[in-house]
Every structure is written in structure tokens, then in C-alpha cells.
Design an enzyme around this catalytic site. Structure first.
Site, PDB file in Angstrom:
ATOM      1  CE1 TYR A  29      -3.087   3.078   0.463  1.00  0.00           C
ATOM      2  CE2 TYR A  29      -2.058   3.388   2.607  1.00  0.00           C
ATOM      3  CZ  TYR A  29      -2.875   3.845   1.590  1.00  0.00           C
ATOM      4  OH  TYR A  29      -3.475   5.075   1.701  1.00  0.00           O
ATOM      5  CD  GLU A  30       4.794   2.177  -3.057  1.00  0.00           C
ATOM      6  OE1 GLU A  30       5.899   2.520  -2.646  1.00  0.00           O
ATOM      7  OE2 GLU A  30       4.540   1.967  -4.255  1.00  0.00           O
ATOM      8  N   PRO A  31       0.237   5.143  -0.621  1.00  0.00           N
ATOM      9  CG  PRO A  31       0.110   6.413   1.317  1.00  0.00           C
ATOM     10  CD  PRO A  31       0.547   5.090   0.791  1.00  0.00           C
TER      11      PRO A  31
END
Length: 167
Positions: A83-85
Site C-alpha cells: 500500500y503506497e498512498p
């Protein structure tokens, strides 16, 4: 080419590929399928842009990206979700530990509801997005954050602090 140089892992779906090169969720899913069929393991990146977060659409975006990938996965032991905003990559901004945990927890619930409890419990979900020595320990304390995908900080001496964040 990755196999030719002796590597076993590939990163697919990173924000630059999605937003600079215009790769769709479907294309990323196909790339995941191809990599797995070639015997590679995959770090599949997912995450929302700032406008999507501000509109309250984080889960919708992350779940759609995950669904497009999941259609092509039979063996989840060879897949890590990252998860990489997008709004936190290389910007110096980082999701708060609570924000990151919330998305990781929601993603794990999605895996449980849509795939299986076993997949939800065994799939590693890592966080990427301006991880550094100053924030890694608080992020590492979160129960659904299984590690990090580190960018620029991996080139600095502080990288060892990130590696040891869970100790």
C-alpha cells in the site's frame, strides 16, 4: 530480463507506471499473471492519489486495484501487497500510523471477504510512502503493517534503522 540476472521478485503497479505511463488496473493484473507464470514473485503496488483520499475514495480505489490483481493469483504465497498512498511517495509526507493501519486493516478485511480468511491472514501487506527513520517505528507497531517498501531512504545510512524498526 529479471530472471536472466538472477532475481526472483518484481515490483508491479507502482504509481509511476499507473499515473505517468497510464497503466490500467487490468494491465497491471495481466502483468502480475505473467510474472507469476514465469516463476517470479510479485510485490503488487496499490494506492490512491491525494484527490481520491480527500474525496473519501481511498478504499474504493485500493479495492478496485486489488481486485484486478487478485483475479490472476492462485498462489498468494508469492505475492506481497504494497500500500503506497501516491500522495506520500517521495513527497516527504507520510500517512499517519493510524491512516496507514486503517487502509491495511480494511484491505485485509477485503481479502477475507472476497478471497479467504487464509489469504487475508497469510498475505504480507507492506507500507510504502516516505518511510524513514523518524516514522518507521510508529508505523511498524501497527498490527496490519507487515513491513515496508522503502524508496529514497534505502540510499541513506538511516536505512538500517528502518530494517530494525520492529526490534
Amino acid at each position: 530480463m529479471i530472471k536472466d540476472i538472477g532475481l526472483n521478485w518484481v515490483i508491479i503497479g507502482h504509481s509511476e507506471r499507473r499515473h505517468v505511463f497510464g497503466e490500467s488496473n487490468e494491465l497491471i493484473g495481466e502483468k502480475v499473471a505473467h510474472a507469476l507464470s514465469e516463476g517470479l514473485s510479485v510485490i503488487a503496488c496499490i494506492g490512491e492519489q491525494l484527490s481520491e483520499r480527500e474525496a473519501g475514495n481511498t478504499n474504493q480505489v485500493v479495492f478496485e486495484q486489488t481486485e484486478a490483481i487478485s483475479k490472476h493469483i492462485k498462489d498468494w504465497s508469492r505475492v506481497v501487497l504494497a500500500y503506497e498512498p501516491v500522495w506520500a511517495i517521495g513527497t516527504g509526507k507520510v500517512a499517519t500510523p493510524d491512516q496507514a493501519q486503517e487502509v491495511h486493516s480494511d484491505l485485509r478485511k477485503w481479502l477475507s471477504d472476497n478471497l479467504s480468511v487464509d489469504v487475508a491472514l497469510s498475505t504480507r501487506i507492506i507500507y510504502g510512502g516516505s518511510v524513514n527513520a523518524a516514522n518507521c517505528k510508529d508505523l511498524a507497531k501497527q498490527p496490519d503493517i507487515d513491513g515496508f517498501l522503502v524508496g529514497g531512504a534505502s540510499l541513506k545510512p538511516e536505512f538500517s534503522e528502518i530494517i530494525n524498526a520492529r526490534q
